[in-house]
Design an enzyme around this catalytic site. Structure first.
Site, PDB file in Angstrom:
ATOM      1  N   ARG A   1       0.824  -1.211   0.000  1.00  0.00           N
ATOM      2  CA  ARG A   1       0.000   0.000   0.000  1.00  0.00           C
ATOM      3  C   ARG A   1       0.855   1.257   0.000  1.00  0.00           C
ATOM      4  O   ARG A   1       0.342   2.341  -0.157  1.00  0.00           O
ATOM      5  CB  ARG A   1      -0.956  -0.018   1.197  1.00  0.00           C
ATOM      6  CG  ARG A   1      -2.031  -1.095   1.074  1.00  0.00           C
ATOM      7  CD  ARG A   1      -2.725  -1.298   2.392  1.00  0.00           C
ATOM      8  NE  ARG A   1      -1.766  -1.730   3.412  1.00  0.00           N
ATOM      9  CZ  ARG A   1      -1.994  -1.725   4.718  1.00  0.00           C
ATOM     10  NH1 ARG A   1      -3.143  -1.300   5.163  1.00  0.00           N
ATOM     11  NH2 ARG A   1      -1.083  -2.142   5.559  1.00  0.00           N
TER      12      ARG A   1
ATOM     13  N   TYR B   1      -2.007  -1.908  -5.047  1.00  0.00           N
ATOM     14  CA  TYR B   1      -2.405  -3.228  -5.559  1.00  0.00           C
ATOM     15  C   TYR B   1      -2.977  -3.093  -6.982  1.00  0.00           C
ATOM     16  O   TYR B   1      -2.811  -3.985  -7.812  1.00  0.00           O
ATOM     17  CB  TYR B   1      -3.434  -3.881  -4.635  1.00  0.00           C
ATOM     18  CG  TYR B   1      -2.960  -4.106  -3.197  1.00  0.00           C
ATOM     19  CD1 TYR B   1      -1.607  -4.252  -2.895  1.00  0.00           C
ATOM     20  CD2 TYR B   1      -3.880  -4.175  -2.156  1.00  0.00           C
ATOM     21  CE1 TYR B   1      -1.182  -4.467  -1.584  1.00  0.00           C
ATOM     22  CE2 TYR B   1      -3.471  -4.398  -0.841  1.00  0.00           C
ATOM     23  CZ  TYR B   1      -2.121  -4.537  -0.559  1.00  0.00           C
ATOM     24  OH  TYR B   1      -1.716  -4.751   0.730  1.00  0.00           O
TER      25      TYR B   1
ATOM     26  N   HIS C   1      -9.372 -10.444   1.003  1.00  0.00           N
ATOM     27  CA  HIS C   1      -9.142 -11.459  -0.033  1.00  0.00           C
ATOM     28  C   HIS C   1     -10.200 -11.405  -1.143  1.00  0.00           C
ATOM     29  O   HIS C   1      -9.863 -11.470  -2.327  1.00  0.00           O
ATOM     30  CB  HIS C   1      -9.163 -12.868   0.576  1.00  0.00           C
ATOM     31  CG  HIS C   1      -8.002 -13.178   1.486  1.00  0.00           C
ATOM     32  ND1 HIS C   1      -7.860 -14.388   2.124  1.00  0.00           N
ATOM     33  CD2 HIS C   1      -6.930 -12.445   1.861  1.00  0.00           C
ATOM     34  CE1 HIS C   1      -6.748 -14.380   2.862  1.00  0.00           C
ATOM     35  NE2 HIS C   1      -6.175 -13.216   2.726  1.00  0.00           N
TER      36      HIS C   1
ATOM     37  N   LYS D   1      -5.299 -18.541   2.798  1.00  0.00           N
ATOM     38  CA  LYS D   1      -6.460 -19.060   3.507  1.00  0.00           C
ATOM     39  C   LYS D   1      -6.896 -18.096   4.591  1.00  0.00           C
ATOM     40  O   LYS D   1      -6.026 -17.371   5.085  1.00  0.00           O
ATOM     41  CB  LYS D   1      -6.192 -20.437   4.111  1.00  0.00           C
ATOM     42  CG  LYS D   1      -4.821 -20.682   4.722  1.00  0.00           C
ATOM     43  CD  LYS D   1      -4.291 -19.762   5.795  1.00  0.00           C
ATOM     44  CE  LYS D   1      -5.075 -19.636   7.072  1.00  0.00           C
ATOM     45  NZ  LYS D   1      -4.382 -18.732   8.053  1.00  0.00           N
TER      46      LYS D   1
ATOM     47  N   ASP E   1      -8.736 -18.016  11.251  1.00  0.00           N
ATOM     48  CA  ASP E   1      -7.290 -18.047  11.019  1.00  0.00           C
ATOM     49  C   ASP E   1      -6.729 -19.466  10.986  1.00  0.00           C
ATOM     50  O   ASP E   1      -5.944 -19.795  10.094  1.00  0.00           O
ATOM     51  CB  ASP E   1      -6.559 -17.224  12.080  1.00  0.00           C
ATOM     52  CG  ASP E   1      -5.154 -16.870  11.606  1.00  0.00           C
ATOM     53  OD1 ASP E   1      -5.042 -16.229  10.558  1.00  0.00           O
ATOM     54  OD2 ASP E   1      -4.180 -17.271  12.263  1.00  0.00           O
TER      55      ASP E   1
HETATM   56  N1  LIG Z   1      -0.430 -20.446   4.642  1.00  0.00           N
HETATM   57  C1  LIG Z   1       0.128 -20.088   5.777  1.00  0.00           C
HETATM   58  O1  LIG Z   1       0.939 -20.807   6.370  1.00  0.00           O
HETATM   59  C2  LIG Z   1      -0.199 -18.760   6.371  1.00  0.00           C
HETATM   60  C3  LIG Z   1       0.544 -18.292   7.449  1.00  0.00           C
HETATM   61  C4  LIG Z   1       0.283 -17.022   7.935  1.00  0.00           C
HETATM   62  C5  LIG Z   1      -0.739 -16.277   7.384  1.00  0.00           C
HETATM   63  N2  LIG Z   1      -1.473 -16.768   6.350  1.00  0.00           N
HETATM   64  C6  LIG Z   1      -2.555 -15.956   5.744  1.00  0.00           C
HETATM   65  O2  LIG Z   1      -1.961 -14.875   5.030  1.00  0.00           O
HETATM   66  C7  LIG Z   1      -2.709 -13.690   5.199  1.00  0.00           C
HETATM   67  C8  LIG Z   1      -1.777 -12.610   5.723  1.00  0.00           C
HETATM   68  O3  LIG Z   1      -1.238 -13.011   6.961  1.00  0.00           O
HETATM   69  P1  LIG Z   1       0.160 -12.421   7.518  1.00  0.00           P
HETATM   70  O4  LIG Z   1       0.433 -13.180   8.751  1.00  0.00           O
HETATM   71  O5  LIG Z   1       1.155 -12.389   6.447  1.00  0.00           O
HETATM   72  O6  LIG Z   1      -0.302 -10.950   7.907  1.00  0.00           O
HETATM   73  P2  LIG Z   1       0.604  -9.654   8.114  1.00  0.00           P
HETATM   74  O7  LIG Z   1       2.009 -10.016   8.398  1.00  0.00           O
HETATM   75  O8  LIG Z   1      -0.156  -8.790   9.063  1.00  0.00           O
HETATM   76  O9  LIG Z   1       0.593  -8.988   6.669  1.00  0.00           O
HETATM   77  C9  LIG Z   1      -0.606  -8.547   6.079  1.00  0.00           C
HETATM   78  C10 LIG Z   1      -0.259  -7.656   4.911  1.00  0.00           C
HETATM   79  O10 LIG Z   1      -1.508  -7.256   4.308  1.00  0.00           O
HETATM   80  C11 LIG Z   1      -1.412  -5.936   3.832  1.00  0.00           C
HETATM   81  N3  LIG Z   1      -2.633  -5.201   4.185  1.00  0.00           N
HETATM   82  C12 LIG Z   1      -3.500  -4.693   3.293  1.00  0.00           C
HETATM   83  N4  LIG Z   1      -4.525  -4.085   3.903  1.00  0.00           N
HETATM   84  C13 LIG Z   1      -4.297  -4.202   5.232  1.00  0.00           C
HETATM   85  C14 LIG Z   1      -4.991  -3.758   6.377  1.00  0.00           C
HETATM   86  N5  LIG Z   1      -6.150  -3.088   6.284  1.00  0.00           N
HETATM   87  N6  LIG Z   1      -4.465  -4.039   7.589  1.00  0.00           N
HETATM   88  C15 LIG Z   1      -3.313  -4.713   7.697  1.00  0.00           C
HETATM   89  N7  LIG Z   1      -2.605  -5.159   6.640  1.00  0.00           N
HETATM   90  C16 LIG Z   1      -3.092  -4.904   5.414  1.00  0.00           C
HETATM   91  C17 LIG Z   1      -0.158  -5.341   4.430  1.00  0.00           C
HETATM   92  O11 LIG Z   1       0.751  -5.261   3.361  1.00  0.00           O
HETATM   93  P3  LIG Z   1       1.248  -3.954   2.683  1.00  0.00           P
HETATM   94  O12 LIG Z   1       1.511  -2.912   3.725  1.00  0.00           O
HETATM   95  O13 LIG Z   1       2.457  -4.496   2.107  1.00  0.00           O
HETATM   96  O14 LIG Z   1       0.226  -3.536   1.691  1.00  0.00           O
HETATM   97  C18 LIG Z   1       0.435  -6.364   5.339  1.00  0.00           C
HETATM   98  O15 LIG Z   1       1.812  -6.485   5.205  1.00  0.00           O
HETATM   99  C19 LIG Z   1      -3.881 -14.035   6.127  1.00  0.00           C
HETATM  100  O16 LIG Z   1      -5.048 -14.225   5.378  1.00  0.00           O
HETATM  101  C20 LIG Z   1      -3.457 -15.339   6.786  1.00  0.00           C
HETATM  102  O17 LIG Z   1      -4.548 -16.203   7.053  1.00  0.00           O
HETATM  103  C21 LIG Z   1      -1.197 -17.983   5.834  1.00  0.00           C
END
Ligand SMILES: NC(=O)c1ccc[n+]([C@@H]2O[C@H](COP(=O)([O-])OP(=O)(O)OC[C@H]3O[C@@H](n4cnc5c(N)ncnc54)[C@H](OP(=O)(O)O)[C@@H]3O)[C@@H](O)[C@H]2O)c1
Length: 336
Positions: free
Chosen positions: A36, A57, A78, A96, A177
């Site tokens: 962002r 985005y 998402h 997810k 989550d």
């Molecule tokens: N498959 C897996 O093992 C796994 C593990 C962890 C999480 N996940 C999934 O991945 C997703 C993200 O999780 P994460 O742990 O990576 O989260 P995170 O570290 O908090 O990152 C979220 C990213 O989303 C962006 N974003 C856009 N709008 C936002 C808002 N309103 N508030 C906060 N962030 C916003 C931000 O990126 P920018 O500032 O760069 O735009 C931020 O860096 C979730 O849906 C989670 O369920 C999957």
């Protein structure tokens, strides 16, 4: 096969792990990243050697050098970005849970179908050889007829580390989550046990400890699945529990103490399943993963691009899982 050109939509924790996976994949190349803010996108691009950094985005979706996007925002964003990616003609791997509700998931699937793009919910545990072995053992009748499943995915994020997890506007709560893995795994077991393509529970009940905003800090659930299988689920972001899978049958049980969704299972290595037949000693079954899970995931998308869906996780399965999550959240009084 030509290289699949990936664009990352968001730069958080999991986006960094996936970026590292794509860099080592056989069929993928990282061409762009978007945040962002331009500064954050540039910082991430420098860290991972990504050629194009976009400060929005929208710009990522307009980038002609991007074939597929990986959506890694909080859950509540998402649906919007997956639909917009489909409209832009980009293939989609979305973290997810695919969306917050089943109705949103149906809209995303409909957009992927109409715009003829690949779509998969990034449940990477489905691609791990440990999960495949579990399914094979159940299908082969190693524990007789399956009667019950017990699955837990629960952690304590700590008081200072829970913004996304506790915020109802971002789809907070343990059920969305990590409970999504529990419902997914329980349904997968029922599918393997009964030969049903998409298993869905007839009954869903549960209880949770809710925050003042109605977000589940931790939750328990009970599902009645095809074949009369009963699943007990436990999940949360404010309760450290031992993650595990136990599947009980008429002739024995299977136990996985480190399920494929845990951090330990992401790098290559050997994992273990315990098979107990009757009242005997547990038999140790080792499964080797020869490559990292995110590398495997990136290559899986490239290999199945032309099919538009993953054979390991179809659109119908994702929507069924989201319906189950809707019902579990309703059962615990999510939202207050
Ligand atoms: N498959 C897996 O093992 C796994 C593990 C962890 C999480 N996940 C999934 O991945 C997703 C993200 O999780 P994460 O742990 O990576 O989260 P995170 O570290 O908090 O990152 C979220 C990213 O989303 C962006 N974003 C856009 N709008 C936002 C808002 N309103 N508030 C906060 N962030 C916003 C931000 O990126 P920018 O500032 O760069 O735009 C931020 O860096 C979730 O849906 C989670 O369920 C999957």
């Amino acid at each position: 096969m030509t290289n699949l050109r990936w664009g990352l939509l968001a730069t958080g924790t999991i986006a960094a792990e996936f970026a590292a996976g794509v860099r080592q994949s056989r069929h993928g190349v990282l061409t762009a990243v978007a945040a962002r803010s331009s500064e954050r996108a540039r910082e991430f691009a420098t860290r991972f050697g990504v050629p194009n950094a976009h400060g929005s985005y929208e710009d990522l979706l307009a980038d002609p050098e991007v074939d597929a996007v990986y959506i890694a925002t909080p859950h509540a964003l998402h649906a919007e970005w997956a639909v917009r990616a489909a409209e832009a003609g980009k293939h989609i791997l979305c973290e997810k849970p695919l969306t917050v509700t089943a109705a949103e998931a149906e809209r995303v699937v409909d957009a992927a179908r109409r715009h003829d793009v690949f779509l998969m919910e990034a449940f990477m545990y489905r691609l791990h050889p440990q999960t495949r072995r579990l399914v094979e053992l159940i299908e082969s009748g190693a524990i007789g007829e399956v009667r019950a499943v017990d699955v837990t995915f629960s952690f304590d994020s700590g008081a200072n580390d829970a913004a996304r997890l506790a915020d109802p506007a971002l789809g907070g709560g343990g059920i969305l989550d990590v409970g999504c893995y529990c419902t997914s795994l329980a349904r997968l077991v029922a599918q393997a046990a009964t030969g049903t393509a998409v298993a869905e529970p007839s009954d869903v009940t549960g209880m949770a400890r809710l925050t003042g905003d109605g977000v589940d800090e931790f939750a328990m659930g009970l599902l009645r699945l095809p074949g009369g299988i009963i699943a007990q689920l436990s999940c949360g972001y404010r309760l450290a529990q031992d993650d595990h899978i136990r599947v009980y049958g008429t002739a024995g049980q299977l136990h996985v103490s480190t399920p494929a969704w845990t951090h330990e299972m992401r790098p290559p290595g050997v994992s273990t399943l315990f098979l107990t037949r009757g009242t005997g000693e547990p038999e140790v079954i080792e499964v080797e993963a020869t490559e990292g899970l995110f590398i495997r995931e990136a290559d899986h998308v490239a290999r199945h691009l032309a099919d538009r869906q993953s054979p390991e996780l179809t659109w119908a399965e994702t929507v069924a899982n989201m319906r189950t999550l809707d019902r579990w959240r309703a059962a615990v009084g999510y939202g207050g």
